[in-house]
Design an enzyme around this catalytic site. Sequence first.
Site, PDB file in Angstrom:
ATOM      1  N   ASN A   9       0.867  -0.920   0.062  1.00  0.00           N
ATOM      2  CA  ASN A   9       0.089  -0.053  -0.074  1.00  0.00           C
ATOM      3  C   ASN A   9       0.973   1.320   0.069  1.00  0.00           C
ATOM      4  O   ASN A   9       1.770   1.424   0.845  1.00  0.00           O
ATOM      5  CB  ASN A   9      -0.915  -0.007   1.120  1.00  0.00           C
ATOM      6  CG  ASN A   9      -1.846   1.228   1.434  1.00  0.00           C
ATOM      7  OD1 ASN A   9      -1.298   2.387   1.102  1.00  0.00           O
ATOM      8  ND2 ASN A   9      -3.095   0.851   1.709  1.00  0.00           N
ATOM      9  N   HIS A  12       1.030   6.077   1.701  1.00  0.00           N
ATOM     10  CA  HIS A  12       1.801   7.150   2.633  1.00  0.00           C
ATOM     11  C   HIS A  12       3.034   7.714   1.714  1.00  0.00           C
ATOM     12  O   HIS A  12       3.691   8.725   2.330  1.00  0.00           O
ATOM     13  CB  HIS A  12       2.219   6.382   3.847  1.00  0.00           C
ATOM     14  CG  HIS A  12       1.010   6.155   4.822  1.00  0.00           C
ATOM     15  ND1 HIS A  12       0.250   6.911   4.885  1.00  0.00           N
ATOM     16  CD2 HIS A  12       0.722   5.087   5.323  1.00  0.00           C
ATOM     17  CE1 HIS A  12      -0.713   6.598   5.959  1.00  0.00           C
ATOM     18  NE2 HIS A  12      -0.245   5.176   6.018  1.00  0.00           N
ATOM     19  N   HIS A  52      -5.487   3.394  -1.870  1.00  0.00           N
ATOM     20  CA  HIS A  52      -6.865   4.012  -1.444  1.00  0.00           C
ATOM     21  C   HIS A  52      -7.150   5.520  -1.548  1.00  0.00           C
ATOM     22  O   HIS A  52      -6.642   6.399  -1.402  1.00  0.00           O
ATOM     23  CB  HIS A  52      -6.469   3.929   0.376  1.00  0.00           C
ATOM     24  CG  HIS A  52      -7.931   4.121   0.874  1.00  0.00           C
ATOM     25  ND1 HIS A  52      -8.281   3.924   2.215  1.00  0.00           N
ATOM     26  CD2 HIS A  52      -9.324   4.325   0.578  1.00  0.00           C
ATOM     27  CE1 HIS A  52      -9.631   4.233   2.775  1.00  0.00           C
ATOM     28  NE2 HIS A  52     -10.064   4.628   1.391  1.00  0.00           N
ATOM     29  N   ARG A  54      -9.358   8.269  -1.169  1.00  0.00           N
ATOM     30  CA  ARG A  54     -10.184   8.731  -0.048  1.00  0.00           C
ATOM     31  C   ARG A  54     -11.188   9.699  -0.771  1.00  0.00           C
ATOM     32  O   ARG A  54     -10.511  10.416  -1.522  1.00  0.00           O
ATOM     33  CB  ARG A  54      -9.709   9.125   1.246  1.00  0.00           C
ATOM     34  CG  ARG A  54      -8.671   7.865   2.015  1.00  0.00           C
ATOM     35  CD  ARG A  54      -8.344   8.193   3.069  1.00  0.00           C
ATOM     36  NE  ARG A  54      -9.569   8.584   4.242  1.00  0.00           N
ATOM     37  CZ  ARG A  54      -9.658   7.723   4.901  1.00  0.00           C
ATOM     38  NH1 ARG A  54      -8.998   6.738   5.332  1.00  0.00           N
ATOM     39  NH2 ARG A  54     -10.492   8.053   5.710  1.00  0.00           N
ATOM     40  N   ARG A  58      -7.048  12.809   0.857  1.00  0.00           N
ATOM     41  CA  ARG A  58      -5.824  13.462   1.716  1.00  0.00           C
ATOM     42  C   ARG A  58      -4.472  12.739   1.410  1.00  0.00           C
ATOM     43  O   ARG A  58      -3.576  13.396   1.618  1.00  0.00           O
ATOM     44  CB  ARG A  58      -6.193  12.926   3.182  1.00  0.00           C
ATOM     45  CG  ARG A  58      -5.765  11.475   3.469  1.00  0.00           C
ATOM     46  CD  ARG A  58      -6.123  11.361   5.015  1.00  0.00           C
ATOM     47  NE  ARG A  58      -7.621  11.386   5.563  1.00  0.00           N
ATOM     48  CZ  ARG A  58      -7.745  10.839   6.572  1.00  0.00           C
ATOM     49  NH1 ARG A  58      -7.137   9.927   7.270  1.00  0.00           N
ATOM     50  NH2 ARG A  58      -9.142  11.017   7.097  1.00  0.00           N
ATOM     51  N   GLU A  79      -8.441   0.396  -2.977  1.00  0.00           N
ATOM     52  CA  GLU A  79      -9.266   0.572  -1.579  1.00  0.00           C
ATOM     53  C   GLU A  79      -9.990   1.618  -1.875  1.00  0.00           C
ATOM     54  O   GLU A  79      -9.695   2.598  -2.220  1.00  0.00           O
ATOM     55  CB  GLU A  79      -8.222   0.627  -0.279  1.00  0.00           C
ATOM     56  CG  GLU A  79      -7.533  -0.423   0.016  1.00  0.00           C
ATOM     57  CD  GLU A  79      -7.001  -0.348   1.053  1.00  0.00           C
ATOM     58  OE1 GLU A  79      -6.849   0.930   1.785  1.00  0.00           O
ATOM     59  OE2 GLU A  79      -5.832  -0.912   1.415  1.00  0.00           O
ATOM     60  N   THR A 110      -8.402   3.594   8.146  1.00  0.00           N
ATOM     61  CA  THR A 110      -9.522   2.787   8.264  1.00  0.00           C
ATOM     62  C   THR A 110      -9.844   2.014   9.677  1.00  0.00           C
ATOM     63  O   THR A 110      -8.744   1.363   9.995  1.00  0.00           O
ATOM     64  CB  THR A 110      -9.409   1.580   6.994  1.00  0.00           C
ATOM     65  OG1 THR A 110      -9.136   1.951   6.147  1.00  0.00           O
ATOM     66  CG2 THR A 110     -10.839   0.914   6.918  1.00  0.00           C
ATOM     67  N   GLU A 160     -11.085  -9.542   2.898  1.00  0.00           N
ATOM     68  CA  GLU A 160      -9.579  -9.018   3.363  1.00  0.00           C
ATOM     69  C   GLU A 160      -9.963  -8.874   4.938  1.00  0.00           C
ATOM     70  O   GLU A 160     -10.741  -8.119   5.441  1.00  0.00           O
ATOM     71  CB  GLU A 160      -9.149  -7.727   3.049  1.00  0.00           C
ATOM     72  CG  GLU A 160      -7.885  -7.332   3.643  1.00  0.00           C
ATOM     73  CD  GLU A 160      -6.945  -6.271   2.879  1.00  0.00           C
ATOM     74  OE1 GLU A 160      -7.180  -6.105   1.641  1.00  0.00           O
ATOM     75  OE2 GLU A 160      -6.722  -5.500   3.554  1.00  0.00           O
ATOM     76  N   HIS A 200      -3.905  -4.487   7.639  1.00  0.00           N
ATOM     77  CA  HIS A 200      -4.103  -3.485   8.503  1.00  0.00           C
ATOM     78  C   HIS A 200      -3.077  -3.651   9.778  1.00  0.00           C
ATOM     79  O   HIS A 200      -3.265  -4.565  10.523  1.00  0.00           O
ATOM     80  CB  HIS A 200      -5.550  -3.160   9.026  1.00  0.00           C
ATOM     81  CG  HIS A 200      -5.663  -1.649   9.270  1.00  0.00           C
ATOM     82  ND1 HIS A 200      -5.346  -1.090  10.283  1.00  0.00           N
ATOM     83  CD2 HIS A 200      -6.395  -0.922   8.640  1.00  0.00           C
ATOM     84  CE1 HIS A 200      -5.486   0.153  10.229  1.00  0.00           C
ATOM     85  NE2 HIS A 200      -6.133   0.330   9.372  1.00  0.00           N
TER      86      HIS A 200
END
Length: 250
Positions: A9, A12, A52, A54, A58, A79, A110, A160, A200
Amino acid sequence: MNSLRLGVNIDHVATLRQARYATMPESKNAEPDTLTAARMCERAGAQSIVAHLRSDRRHIQDRDLERLRQNIMTKLNLEMGNTPEIVDVALRIKPEEVCLVPEKREEVTTEGGLDVIAQRKELEPTIKRLHVSGIRVSLFIDPTLEQVDAAAELGVEMVELHTGKLANAFTEKIQKEELEQLRAAARAASESNLQVNAGHGINYKNIMLINQVPCLTELNIGHSIISRAMSVGLETAVKEMLAAMAKYPG
Ligand code: PXP
């Protein structure tokens, strides 16, 4: 060849870019670049790239997804929350996979799994639309038998399992209970012919516990790998995680 696959992922990477360049998206100085990061993950052996999108944008932006879609060599796992705007983006971008997650504006990340039982009516048409577009669908759920059954009834390909509670367990007793929950949910999902993924809060320490969950196909990991990359570089960080995952008994 690992039997357990890794999706990295890269949210970041975008978080860091947005911290400086959110108001200057066209700047030639905008960095770090999500596609460069994705390519490094692939070179290191990651089997998919996870991002992801969003609603508040962000971190990942629509442009990130367009560039990833056009250029990555593995598969794109998007995601997303189940909102009309984001579903339209998914249908335009056409990732190989979508993982539907709950999304709250105030959350840092999440927080829990989807309540598939309560949201069945809203999830059903979205899953249908994604399937018509040839996109495989995963539901991000808490590891309970009820949620696994509800997911199986909706005809998705994958679940998941949310590993956050295991990752954040602060006593050995809670850790043990969470591990048992995950193990039971993974077995049940596999018996329902669902591909079982997990994600996660997975890091270089708790991967040893995750390796004790049966029936897993893929782990989706972000924060720990991107953080480790600051010390050892992204390719090494990915390779180290793959090495830890190679201990998975299958
Ligand atoms: N899987 C899902 C469904 C997520 O929402 C996230 C966080 O974006 C991850 C995996 C990755 O979690 P982490 O960054 O804690 O590894």
